[in-house]
Write a protein that holds these residues in place. Structure first.
Motif, PDB file in Angstrom:
ATOM      1  N   ILE A 189      -6.972   3.940   2.415  1.00 48.21           N
ATOM      2  CA  ILE A 189      -7.670   3.655   3.107  1.00 48.21           C
ATOM      3  C   ILE A 189      -8.165   4.664   3.281  1.00 48.21           C
ATOM      4  O   ILE A 189      -8.812   5.518   4.183  1.00 48.21           O
ATOM      5  CB  ILE A 189      -7.045   2.507   3.524  1.00 48.21           C
ATOM      6  CG1 ILE A 189      -6.170   1.634   3.388  1.00 48.21           C
ATOM      7  CG2 ILE A 189      -8.369   1.630   4.846  1.00 48.21           C
ATOM      8  CD1 ILE A 189      -5.931   0.419   4.316  1.00 48.21           C
ATOM      9  N   GLU A 240     -13.628  -3.737   1.696  1.00 45.88           N
ATOM     10  CA  GLU A 240     -13.474  -5.594   2.873  1.00 45.88           C
ATOM     11  C   GLU A 240     -14.403  -4.754   3.447  1.00 45.88           C
ATOM     12  O   GLU A 240     -14.331  -4.173   4.216  1.00 45.88           O
ATOM     13  CB  GLU A 240     -11.708  -4.996   2.436  1.00 45.88           C
ATOM     14  CG  GLU A 240     -11.459  -5.489   1.191  1.00 45.88           C
ATOM     15  CD  GLU A 240      -9.340  -4.699   1.510  1.00 45.88           C
ATOM     16  OE1 GLU A 240      -9.166  -4.870   2.818  1.00 45.88           O
ATOM     17  OE2 GLU A 240      -8.798  -4.235   0.810  1.00 45.88           O
ATOM     18  N   ARG A 260      -9.175   2.449  -1.004  1.00 43.51           N
ATOM     19  CA  ARG A 260     -10.028   0.779  -0.498  1.00 43.51           C
ATOM     20  C   ARG A 260     -10.670   1.146   0.633  1.00 43.51           C
ATOM     21  O   ARG A 260     -10.322   2.302   1.199  1.00 43.51           O
ATOM     22  CB  ARG A 260      -8.490   0.235   0.050  1.00 43.51           C
ATOM     23  CG  ARG A 260      -8.094  -0.571  -1.414  1.00 43.51           C
ATOM     24  CD  ARG A 260      -6.979  -1.852  -0.212  1.00 43.51           C
ATOM     25  NE  ARG A 260      -6.056  -1.699   0.200  1.00 43.51           N
ATOM     26  CZ  ARG A 260      -4.856  -2.142   1.222  1.00 43.51           C
ATOM     27  NH1 ARG A 260      -5.907  -3.108   1.689  1.00 43.51           N
ATOM     28  NH2 ARG A 260      -4.113  -1.642   1.838  1.00 43.51           N
ATOM     29  N   VAL A 299     -12.984   0.190  -7.222  1.00 48.03           N
ATOM     30  CA  VAL A 299     -12.436   0.646  -5.855  1.00 48.03           C
ATOM     31  C   VAL A 299     -13.088  -0.702  -4.651  1.00 48.03           C
ATOM     32  O   VAL A 299     -14.209  -1.222  -4.557  1.00 48.03           O
ATOM     33  CB  VAL A 299     -13.186   1.728  -4.980  1.00 48.03           C
ATOM     34  CG1 VAL A 299     -13.052   1.694  -3.390  1.00 48.03           C
ATOM     35  CG2 VAL A 299     -12.910   3.041  -5.486  1.00 48.03           C
ATOM     36  N   PRO A 300     -12.113  -1.384  -4.185  1.00 48.27           N
ATOM     37  CA  PRO A 300     -12.576  -2.815  -3.291  1.00 48.27           C
ATOM     38  C   PRO A 300     -12.830  -2.451  -1.460  1.00 48.27           C
ATOM     39  O   PRO A 300     -12.785  -1.802  -1.236  1.00 48.27           O
ATOM     40  CB  PRO A 300     -10.783  -3.408  -2.763  1.00 48.27           C
ATOM     41  CG  PRO A 300      -9.855  -2.717  -3.028  1.00 48.27           C
ATOM     42  CD  PRO A 300     -10.794  -1.453  -4.283  1.00 48.27           C
ATOM     43  N   SER A 356       0.790  -1.093   0.095  1.00 52.92           N
ATOM     44  CA  SER A 356       0.043   0.045   0.020  1.00 52.92           C
ATOM     45  C   SER A 356       0.911   0.903   0.840  1.00 52.92           C
ATOM     46  O   SER A 356       0.157   2.251  -0.304  1.00 52.92           O
ATOM     47  CB  SER A 356      -0.941  -0.125   1.118  1.00 52.92           C
ATOM     48  OG  SER A 356      -1.501  -1.145   1.321  1.00 52.92           O
ATOM     49  N   GLU A 397      -1.953   4.190  -1.737  1.00 53.51           N
ATOM     50  CA  GLU A 397      -3.234   3.786  -1.437  1.00 53.51           C
ATOM     51  C   GLU A 397      -3.537   4.998  -0.792  1.00 53.51           C
ATOM     52  O   GLU A 397      -2.880   5.189   0.455  1.00 53.51           O
ATOM     53  CB  GLU A 397      -3.587   2.843  -1.407  1.00 53.51           C
ATOM     54  CG  GLU A 397      -3.981   1.806  -2.856  1.00 53.51           C
ATOM     55  CD  GLU A 397      -4.471   0.191  -2.351  1.00 53.51           C
ATOM     56  OE1 GLU A 397      -4.228  -0.327  -3.312  1.00 53.51           O
ATOM     57  OE2 GLU A 397      -3.949  -0.480  -1.399  1.00 53.51           O
TER      58      GLU A 397
END
Length: 315
Positions: free
Chosen positions: A10, A146, A33, A143-144, A3, A8
């Motif tokens: 989060i 989670e 993410r 975009v994941p 990351s 990235e």
């Protein structure tokens, strides 16, 4: 590629604040993410009555611009109501007058004083549909999302160089920030007997409010604003009182068939926290939480400010 190398961001939190923030960051070219303990449909946002209006939120001088930025998006999306869940609907804020509002009111077309209160045509958002649409927009950008339960923000800052904290009431524990407190809201959903306009009346001296919002899934009746109340179980006596208060305004509501009950805990704070900090390890942590009962109202203005802080600019 890890990351940190990939740059990235989060976003922690999957309610309307987190979704808006993640989308704005993506639109601005960031790789994002999302970590969320719950699906969007199980967040507090999904329970909201969701009439656009600055309600129980501070600081006033910042809330106005945040709200207007969000209003412009909702006005645009109302042109695609079936897709976005956003409609422009007429209604009245009883006990409210134009001269009692802040400068932001001058940016809202059509506000007018009447004998019944302040009349307006405002965005009314069907939150289950709107959250599903936002989630679809997010996943379409790659975009994941989670499913993760976060007990400390260090879990996120260990995984990415930049983290945006949109944990709402969860910020009380994960920051930790004891200034975040629940304000419990209970609603009753009834079969709509033909009500086409919304209505609100708030008593500042009471935790009981009166409002009804015509939504596609039924007429939403409210409500309560119980500070420091944590129960998610509907109270039958409170539900009866809500129906009675709404029926005093529109008598046809009295006989409407009850379809369901909703309870949500608004993430209240003396003032919204939108702030950038650098951790001892050099990670950037941007906070965006504490929106109380107005998360939908300010979501997009706050998301834009959080994105600027991610980029190192002043909010």
């Amino acid at each position: 590629m890890d990351s940190e190398a990939s740059g990235e961001v989060i976003v922690v939190g999957g309610g309307v604040i987190g979704l808006a923030t993640a989308l704005v960051l993506t639109w601005r070219g960031h790789r994002v993410r999302m970590w969320s303990r719950d699906p969007a449909q199980r967040t507090t946002s999904a329970v909201a009555g969701a009439l656009w209006w600055p309600y129980r939120i501070d600081p006033v001088e910042r809330v106005g611009p945040w709200s207007v930025r969000s209003l412009r998006r909702y006005e645009e999306w109302a042109g695609r109501a079936a897709e976005t869940g956003v409609r422009m609907v007429e209604g009245v804020h009883a006990g409210t007058r134009l001269d009692g509002l802040g400068a932001w009111a001058g940016e809202v077309a059509g506000l007018r004083d009447t004998d019944r209160g302040l009349a307006a045509r405002l965005p009314l958002i069907d939150m289950p549909a709107h959250l599903a649409w936002l989630h679809g927009e997010l996943t379409a950008t790659g975009v994941p999302v989670e499913r993760r339960s976060v007990t400390s923000l260090t879990q996120a800052t260990a995984a990415a160089p930049v983290v945006v904290n949109c944990t709402g009431l969860g910020a009380r524990d994960v920051v930790p920030d004891p200034a975040v407190r629940p304000v419990r809201g209970q609603l009753v959903v009834v079969e709509n007997p033909g009500v086409r306009t919304w209505f609100t009346a708030a008593d500042p001296a009471s935790d009981a409010t009166t409002y009804f919002f015509p939504q596609p899934g039924g007429l939403l009746l409210g409500g309560t604003a119980e500070e420091d109340a944590w129960s998610l179980e509907p109270d039958p006596a409170v539900a009866d009182a809500i129906v009675a208060r709404c029926a005093a305004v529109r008598p046809e509501i009295a006989g409407a068939r009850v379809l369901g009950h909703r309870v949500g805990l608004r993430p209240a704070r003396p003032a919204v926290r939108i702030e950038r900090e650098v951790t001892p390890s050099g990670r950037v942590l941007v906070h965006n939480y504490g929106h109380g009962g107005a998360g939908v109202t300010v979501a997009w203005g706050c998301a834009e400010e959080a994105a600027r802080l991610v980029e190192g600019a002043d909010g």
